[in-house]
Design an enzyme around this catalytic site. Structure first.
Site, PDB file in Angstrom:
ATOM      1  N   ASN A  28       0.855  -1.183   0.000  1.00  0.00           N
ATOM      2  CA  ASN A  28       0.000   0.000   0.000  1.00  0.00           C
ATOM      3  C   ASN A  28       0.895   1.238   0.000  1.00  0.00           C
ATOM      4  O   ASN A  28       1.515   1.567   1.013  1.00  0.00           O
ATOM      5  CB  ASN A  28      -0.911  -0.012   1.231  1.00  0.00           C
ATOM      6  N   ASN A  33       3.464   6.836   4.282  1.00  0.00           N
ATOM      7  CA  ASN A  33       4.122   5.546   4.499  1.00  0.00           C
ATOM      8  C   ASN A  33       3.821   4.572   3.379  1.00  0.00           C
ATOM      9  O   ASN A  33       2.805   4.685   2.688  1.00  0.00           O
ATOM     10  CB  ASN A  33       3.650   4.922   5.824  1.00  0.00           C
ATOM     11  N   ASP A 128      -6.909   4.007  -1.903  1.00  0.00           N
ATOM     12  CA  ASP A 128      -6.956   3.640  -0.480  1.00  0.00           C
ATOM     13  C   ASP A 128      -8.385   3.623   0.047  1.00  0.00           C
ATOM     14  O   ASP A 128      -8.775   2.695   0.772  1.00  0.00           O
ATOM     15  CB  ASP A 128      -6.069   4.578   0.344  1.00  0.00           C
TER      16      ASP A 128
END
Length: 273
Positions: A28, A33, A128
């Site tokens: 991801n 991050n 996301d």
């Protein structure tokens, strides 16, 4: 071989084939991050995180990923599939190149156009958010769900029992807001994001902690209350994202906290492609 033994052997082989799990690496790529997860079948056994910035070249990512594979004793030859979901377009190709060097195969790229039981409804929906809705739809069926993602942006997304996307809220992220506050003021220090001993602080650090924790907690609880009123239901609420663990214990509005929720959604999107 006697007929009964042959039958037992055949059934044993069939059982083994049905229970063989595919090993997948799911990645991801977020604004803050990059989270990796090793999936054995539908279960995420290991997860680790690296910073998105500074952006890296394919060679740098290749070296860093190999080191992390060695740390977690992952053999690239035992990985059957690599799935990538990204909201940072400039890193998607770089990450894909690094994966090709390590695994010798092209990763599966998933986004809002990847078919699933969820209808994205908007061409602007981020990967996301879509993955969050897909995970909620698969993991918590037969009810309306709200997913609160405590990421670079704070998002609340809602999906119906049928998989219809009911809508999304996007607000400034908690860490994003905290960093902006610190950077735009002369005397406010960097602080640890945690619950203070009391709502009313008596020093700068606890005053800021109260504002960041209880201020955003009030926002999240307000989101849930207003969404429930709008969809005329009591939605099941999932929290995910980097600082979700700070807020889950402070409210009964959040039912489950799962840091791997987005990864699971990406896995569901890519596992059969």
């Amino acid at each position: 071989m006697p007929q009964n033994q042959a039958g037992i052997s055949s059934r044993s082989n069939e059982f083994l084939l049905k229970n063989m799990s595919m090993n997948s690496i799911v990645i991801n790529v977020g604004n803050s991050n990059i989270r990796f997860g090793l999936f054995n079948g539908d279960n995420c056994d290991i997860s680790w995180v690296i910073n998105t910035k500074p952006y890296r070249t394919a060679d740098e990512l290749y070296v860093q990923m190999l080191m992390l594979y060695q740390t977690y004793k992952i053999d690239p030859k035992e990985i059957d599939r690599v799935i990538i979901g990204s909201v940072v377009p400039q890193l998607t190709k770089v990450m894909s190149s690094g994966i090709k060097k390590i695994h010798g195969t092209t990763p599966v790229i998933v986004d809002r156009n990847t078919p699933s039981g969820v209808q994205a409804k908007s061409k602007q929906m981020g990967t996301d958010i879509y993955a969050n809705l897909v995970a909620a739809h698969n993991l918590y069926p037969n009810r309306k769900k709200i997913v609160i993602d405590f990421g670079t942006a704070l998002t609340a997304s809602c999906v119906a029992e049928t998989g219809e996307t009911l809508g999304v809220i996007i607000a400034p992220g908690i860490v994003t807001s905290l960093n902006s506050l610190i950077n735009q003021t002369a005397q406010l220090p960097d602080i640890e994001l945690k619950k203070p001993k009391s709502v009313l602080g008596l020093d700068t650090v606890t005053c800021m902690q109260s504002g960041m924790v209880y201020g955003f907690l009030g926002m999240v609880e307000g989101f849930v209350t207003r969404i429930n009123e709008e969809v005329n239901d009591d939605c099941f609420v999932v929290a995910t994202g980097g600082v979700s663990h700070v807020y889950k214990p402070l409210t009964d509005k959040i039912h489950v906290m799962d840091r791997l929720h987005t990864l699971k959604g990406l896995y569901f999107l890519g596992k059969d492609l």
